[in-house]
Each structure stands twice: as structure tokens, then as C-alpha cells.
Design a protein around this motif. Sequence first.
Motif, PDB file in Angstrom:
ATOM      1  N   ASP A  89       0.820  -1.216   0.000  1.00 37.09           N
ATOM      2  CA  ASP A  89       0.000   0.000   0.000  1.00 37.09           C
ATOM      3  C   ASP A  89       0.851   1.261   0.000  1.00 37.09           C
ATOM      4  OD1 ASP A  89      -2.086  -1.776   2.266  1.00 37.09           O
ATOM      5  OD2 ASP A  89      -2.524  -1.371   0.157  1.00 37.09           O
ATOM      6  N   THR A  90       2.162   1.106   0.104  1.00 36.91           N
ATOM      7  CA  THR A  90       3.056   2.261   0.088  1.00 36.91           C
ATOM      8  C   THR A  90       2.936   3.001  -1.237  1.00 36.91           C
ATOM      9  OG1 THR A  90       4.640   1.267   1.617  1.00 36.91           O
ATOM     10  CG2 THR A  90       5.471   2.987   0.151  1.00 36.91           C
ATOM     11  N   ALA A  91       2.654   4.284  -1.148  1.00 36.26           N
ATOM     12  CA  ALA A  91       2.429   5.092  -2.354  1.00 36.26           C
ATOM     13  C   ALA A  91       2.168   6.533  -1.939  1.00 36.26           C
ATOM     14  CB  ALA A  91       1.235   4.565  -3.152  1.00 36.26           C
ATOM     15  N   VAL A  92       2.147   7.401  -2.931  1.00 36.98           N
ATOM     16  CA  VAL A  92       1.606   8.737  -2.731  1.00 36.98           C
ATOM     17  C   VAL A  92       0.117   8.667  -3.066  1.00 36.98           C
ATOM     18  CG1 VAL A  92       1.689  11.154  -3.411  1.00 36.98           C
ATOM     19  CG2 VAL A  92       3.805   9.813  -3.303  1.00 36.98           C
ATOM     20  N   TYR A  93      -0.699   9.148  -2.162  1.00 36.95           N
ATOM     21  CA  TYR A  93      -2.151   9.100  -2.322  1.00 36.95           C
ATOM     22  C   TYR A  93      -2.658  10.490  -2.711  1.00 36.95           C
ATOM     23  CZ  TYR A  93      -2.356   4.385  -0.473  1.00 36.95           C
ATOM     24  OH  TYR A  93      -2.209   3.026  -0.310  1.00 36.95           O
ATOM     25  N   TYR A  94      -3.515  10.501  -3.742  1.00 37.14           N
ATOM     26  CA  TYR A  94      -4.026  11.743  -4.301  1.00 37.14           C
ATOM     27  C   TYR A  94      -5.540  11.790  -4.225  1.00 37.14           C
ATOM     28  CZ  TYR A  94       0.604  12.108  -6.501  1.00 37.14           C
ATOM     29  OH  TYR A  94       1.943  12.180  -6.753  1.00 37.14           O
ATOM     30  N   CYS A  95      -6.040  12.936  -3.906  1.00 41.69           N
ATOM     31  CA  CYS A  95      -7.465  13.228  -3.988  1.00 41.69           C
ATOM     32  C   CYS A  95      -7.744  13.751  -5.395  1.00 41.69           C
ATOM     33  CB  CYS A  95      -7.790  14.290  -2.944  1.00 41.69           C
ATOM     34  SG  CYS A  95      -9.529  14.706  -2.765  1.00 41.69           S
ATOM     35  N   HIS A  96      -8.905  13.398  -5.941  1.00 40.28           N
ATOM     36  CA  HIS A  96      -9.203  13.750  -7.339  1.00 40.28           C
ATOM     37  C   HIS A  96     -10.683  14.008  -7.526  1.00 40.28           C
ATOM     38  CE1 HIS A  96     -10.697  12.322 -11.308  1.00 40.28           C
ATOM     39  NE2 HIS A  96      -9.685  13.046 -11.769  1.00 40.28           N
ATOM     40  N   THR A  97     -11.001  14.964  -8.402  1.00 41.58           N
ATOM     41  CA  THR A  97     -12.340  15.127  -8.917  1.00 41.58           C
ATOM     42  C   THR A  97     -12.237  15.613 -10.353  1.00 41.58           C
ATOM     43  OG1 THR A  97     -14.556  15.968  -8.427  1.00 41.58           O
ATOM     44  CG2 THR A  97     -12.731  17.528  -8.212  1.00 41.58           C
ATOM     45  N   GLN A  98     -13.301  15.424 -11.094  1.00 41.98           N
ATOM     46  CA  GLN A  98     -13.308  15.849 -12.493  1.00 41.98           C
ATOM     47  C   GLN A  98     -14.502  16.742 -12.728  1.00 41.98           C
ATOM     48  OE1 GLN A  98     -13.310  12.688 -15.402  1.00 41.98           O
ATOM     49  NE2 GLN A  98     -13.122  14.095 -17.123  1.00 41.98           N
ATOM     50  N   ILE A  99     -14.199  17.955 -13.174  1.00 42.70           N
ATOM     51  CA  ILE A  99     -15.242  18.898 -13.569  1.00 42.70           C
ATOM     52  C   ILE A  99     -14.801  19.407 -14.936  1.00 42.70           C
ATOM     53  CG2 ILE A  99     -16.573  20.922 -12.911  1.00 42.70           C
ATOM     54  CD1 ILE A  99     -15.356  20.557 -10.068  1.00 42.70           C
TER      55      ILE A  99
END
Length: 114
Positions: A89-99
Motif C-alpha cells: 500500500d506504500t504510495a503517494v495518495y491523491y485526492c481527485h475530482t473531475q469537472i
Amino acid sequence: QVQLVESGGGLVQPGGSLRLSCAASGVIFSSRAMDWYRQAPGKQRELVATSTSDGSTNYADSVKGRFTISRDNAKKMVYLQMNSLAPGDTAVYYCHTQIGYHYWGQGTQVTVSS
């Protein structure tokens, strides 16, 4: 202007838990699907979990039963509760949305290691 700001990453031992948070601004939050992605070194960015505007959720097979995505529309926050963490699970985690465009946060590092 849409802004997404993640927090909550860190170093955790295998089997441990972390809760990531994403604060959104500049968006009608309640009407948008919100996602968490992650990118491990040398790998493509992958979708981890989605929270849709109607309240449904979807997860990558690799995290089902361990991760939970949730949202607070009043606070414009989306969360990712991660349990039973493993080195994979090691990673950089990103929040995302698409508009129209894709909007990303700056990312938060999660490292699972003993």
C-alpha cells in the motif's frame, strides 16, 4: 478555482491504520464524485476508491474490505480510512475530482514498513 488538499499520510507498520483527509474548495462538493488514487514508485497511478454524489462507493479489488471512503458534504471533506495496511500500500495518495478537467491534490505519502 478548484483546490484539493490532502493530509494524514505518514509512516505506519504493517497491519496498522491511517486516515487520509482531503479538503476541497471552489467546487459544489455535494454534486461531485470524489476519488482517491495512489501512485507507487515506478508504477502507474491507480484508482483506489470513489465516492459518488448519490452516496455510493466503489473500491479497487486490492483494497476492498480494508479501506473505506467517506465524505462530509457540509465540510467539503472526503476521507480514506485505511486498515490492515501492507507494504504494497506504500504510495503517494491523491485526492481527485473531475469537472471537465481533472483536478488533483498535491498528494500525501503513505509508507508501510516495519
